[in-house]
Design a protein around this motif. Structure first.
Motif, PDB file in Angstrom:
ATOM      1  N   LYS A  92       0.873  -1.303  -0.054  1.00  0.00           N
ATOM      2  CA  LYS A  92       0.018   0.052  -0.042  1.00  0.00           C
ATOM      3  C   LYS A  92       0.867   1.234   0.015  1.00  0.00           C
ATOM      4  O   LYS A  92       2.103   1.497   0.514  1.00  0.00           O
ATOM      5  CB  LYS A  92      -0.962   0.015   1.234  1.00  0.00           C
ATOM      6  N   GLN A 150      -5.420  -8.994   4.328  1.00  0.00           N
ATOM      7  CA  GLN A 150      -6.581  -8.663   5.108  1.00  0.00           C
ATOM      8  C   GLN A 150      -6.392  -7.741   6.081  1.00  0.00           C
ATOM      9  O   GLN A 150      -5.299  -6.886   6.019  1.00  0.00           O
ATOM     10  CB  GLN A 150      -7.252 -10.064   5.856  1.00  0.00           C
ATOM     11  N   ARG A 151      -7.366  -7.377   6.848  1.00  0.00           N
ATOM     12  CA  ARG A 151      -7.209  -6.353   7.848  1.00  0.00           C
ATOM     13  C   ARG A 151      -5.989  -6.445   8.579  1.00  0.00           C
ATOM     14  O   ARG A 151      -5.766  -7.321   9.336  1.00  0.00           O
ATOM     15  CB  ARG A 151      -8.756  -6.149   8.754  1.00  0.00           C
ATOM     16  N   GLY A 152      -5.246  -5.394   8.424  1.00  0.00           N
ATOM     17  CA  GLY A 152      -4.091  -5.166   9.334  1.00  0.00           C
ATOM     18  C   GLY A 152      -3.008  -6.271   9.094  1.00  0.00           C
ATOM     19  O   GLY A 152      -1.890  -6.335   9.638  1.00  0.00           O
ATOM     20  N   ARG A 153      -3.145  -6.754   7.769  1.00  0.00           N
ATOM     21  CA  ARG A 153      -2.236  -7.751   7.181  1.00  0.00           C
ATOM     22  C   ARG A 153      -1.909  -7.517   5.613  1.00  0.00           C
ATOM     23  O   ARG A 153      -2.870  -7.549   4.770  1.00  0.00           O
ATOM     24  CB  ARG A 153      -2.605  -9.457   7.364  1.00  0.00           C
ATOM     25  N   PHE A 212     -10.157  -7.208  18.023  1.00  0.00           N
ATOM     26  CA  PHE A 212      -9.058  -7.225  17.023  1.00  0.00           C
ATOM     27  C   PHE A 212      -8.828  -8.658  16.913  1.00  0.00           C
ATOM     28  O   PHE A 212      -8.284  -9.407  17.754  1.00  0.00           O
ATOM     29  CB  PHE A 212      -7.788  -6.460  17.136  1.00  0.00           C
ATOM     30  N   GLU A 250       2.255  -3.028  11.846  1.00  0.00           N
ATOM     31  CA  GLU A 250       1.086  -2.669  11.076  1.00  0.00           C
ATOM     32  C   GLU A 250      -0.392  -2.727  11.704  1.00  0.00           C
ATOM     33  O   GLU A 250      -1.182  -2.164  11.560  1.00  0.00           O
ATOM     34  CB  GLU A 250       1.137  -3.628   9.893  1.00  0.00           C
ATOM     35  N   ARG A 251      -0.582  -3.718  12.533  1.00  0.00           N
ATOM     36  CA  ARG A 251      -1.704  -3.802  13.367  1.00  0.00           C
ATOM     37  C   ARG A 251      -2.164  -3.018  14.386  1.00  0.00           C
ATOM     38  O   ARG A 251      -3.145  -2.453  14.313  1.00  0.00           O
ATOM     39  CB  ARG A 251      -1.798  -5.540  13.930  1.00  0.00           C
ATOM     40  N   THR A 286      -3.041   0.150  12.195  1.00  0.00           N
ATOM     41  CA  THR A 286      -4.464  -0.086  12.148  1.00  0.00           C
ATOM     42  C   THR A 286      -5.425   0.287  13.089  1.00  0.00           C
ATOM     43  O   THR A 286      -6.157   1.044  12.701  1.00  0.00           O
ATOM     44  CB  THR A 286      -4.751  -1.501  11.536  1.00  0.00           C
ATOM     45  N   GLU A 310      -7.824   3.586  13.138  1.00  0.00           N
ATOM     46  CA  GLU A 310      -9.231   3.089  13.011  1.00  0.00           C
ATOM     47  C   GLU A 310     -10.076   3.998  14.374  1.00  0.00           C
ATOM     48  O   GLU A 310     -11.111   4.561  14.192  1.00  0.00           O
ATOM     49  CB  GLU A 310      -9.626   1.599  12.991  1.00  0.00           C
TER      50      GLU A 310
END
Length: 419
Positions: free
Chosen positions: A12, A128-131, A304, A336-337, A340, A344
């Motif tokens: 990203k 996926q989310r956070g990955r 999470f 990264e998580r 995230t 959020e």
């Protein structure tokens, strides 16, 4: 053909608002871990393929981005397997490179050596989310200390950091691979079956106790052993007293020092920690990396999925490089998580520098432009962040976007007069 403007799948672009949060967290990491005596190091992002495929990285070894050989070493006509084409790969974690680094430089490093690494790693995983497929890892490791002081320092350093960036009420789940083996042995599972049993046990949070029982039964294990095994998990309390009680139960198949060591780690962390979190004994915690030899731990944040950090003791890994075993223990946060979660939640960097924007109308005289830049320089000398930019036709939209980037004051410079 038009070039592609979107990033490669699983990677990203990072916009300024997120970059500000990332840099803030990175600075907190360096400051906090530096205060615990960890030394920053850096290893290459490219690692020898033999090191990456040494059967120590678990499923991550299936996710390597391999790098093809170059020049006359690349022989497509004679290659029979994928490995005939690759001699290196992008690192999938920071632990394997650290062990190689320490093995190569141990003569010049202090003992014990406390290492801090931050850097990108790559895994051909399902995004996926956070990955992501490219993501930042942040590891602290203590090499050369066989005592529980290493685990205590790692847990305290990591939880202190998380407290500084606003996390509280999370859980540090802790276990020991030796306790896992002791419980399996106590219930009559043969040693050669431990890996399979633990792989099934590791699914506990997804399929529950009944699901684990069903899979063990399907794998051919006796129902009596399975029932005894799962009942043992249900009888353990999640505190240090529960660890010691389990040690008493397992004393005929395991050295009680194993459980006493884990209980002492929990007691020490509970009595010293300054952040708000729970440290919980979780006998179902497995962690997939095959290189773990003792204590293991993960960080769980409510709401999470999965962990936002983890690690453990890996006393045999460096010996694969040197032929001599070296005690080693580490803790990695899911950078990264964490980012995230902060994004959020609308996290803003505390104590940010005051930000002003000077907007200059197109076509102003040299004197007006010079005056604007001079005023900006004077403000910058006072520690104020000043953006000097040409004024857009849609000035309202321009200001709205700048406000999203944290600019709170605006000054406009026009052709004839300063407004």
């Amino acid at each position: 053909m038009a070039l592609k403007k979107k990033p490669v799948t699983g990677m990203k672009d990072i916009l300024p608002a997120e970059m500000a949060v990332r840099e803030y967290v990175m600075n907190q990491i360096r400051e906090t871990y530096g205060g615990f005596g960890f030394n920053s190091i850096e290893t290459p992002c490219v690692e020898h393929i033999e090191n990456l495929t040494s059967k120590q990285g678990g499923d991550n070894e299936k996710l390597i981005f391999k790098i093809m050989k170059r020049g006359d070493k690349l022989r497509l006509d004679t290659a029979e397997t994928e490995n005939d084409l690759a001699d290196s790969g992008l690192r999938y974690d920071l632990t394997v490179p650290l062990c190689r680094y320490y093995s190569n430089n141990a003569a010049t490093l202090p003992v014990p050596f406390k290492a801090l690494q931050m850097g990108s790693v790559w895994r051909a995983d399902k995004p996926q989310r956070g990955r992501f497929r490219q993501f930042v890892q942040c590891d602290i490791d203590i090499l050369g200390d066989p005592t529980r002081l290493a685990e205590i320092e790692l847990i305290l350093a990591t939880t202190t950091l998380l407290g500084k960036v606003g996390f509280k009420g999370y859980h540090v789940r802790i276990n020991d691979r030796n306790i896992l083996k002791g419980m399996a042995s106590y219930c009559g599972f043969p040693e050669e079956s431990f890996d399979q049993v633990f792989i099934i046990l590791d699914k506990m949070d997804k399929i529950g106790m009944e699901g684990v029982a069903a899979e063990l039964l399907e794998a051919g294990y006796e129902k009596e052993k399975i029932d005894q095994y799962l009942a043992l998990f249900g009888s353990v309390t999640p505190d240090a007293a529960g660890v010691r009680s389990l040690g008493e139960t397992l004393k005929d198949v395991m050295d009680p020092e194993m459980t006493e060591n884990l209980a002492a780690i929990m007691d020490s962390v509970n009595s010293i920690a300054t952040s708000q979190f729970d440290i919980i004994f979780d006998p179902t915690l497995v962690r997939g990396m095959s290189y773990y030899t003792g204590t293991i731990y993960e960080i769980q944040v409510d709401g999470f999925p999965g962990s936002v950090g983890g690690g453990g003791r890996y006393d045999k890994m460096i010996g694969k490089f040197t032929g001599m075993e070296t005690p080693a223990c580490g803790f990695s946060i899911g950078f990264e998580r964490i980012i995230t979660i902060l994004m959020e939640e609308g996290f803003t960097v505390p104590g940010s520098t005051e930000k002003k924007a000077f907007l200059i109308e197109k076509g102003v005289s040299a004197d007006v432009m010079t005056a604007a830049i001079q005023e900006a320089m004077d403000e910058r000398a006072k520690g104020v962040c000043v953006l000097v930019s040409q004024m857009n036709k849609n000035k309202k939209f321009q200001k709205e976007n700048l406000q999203k980037e944290g600019y709170t004051e605006f000054k406009e410079f026009y052709r004839e007069a300063l407004k």
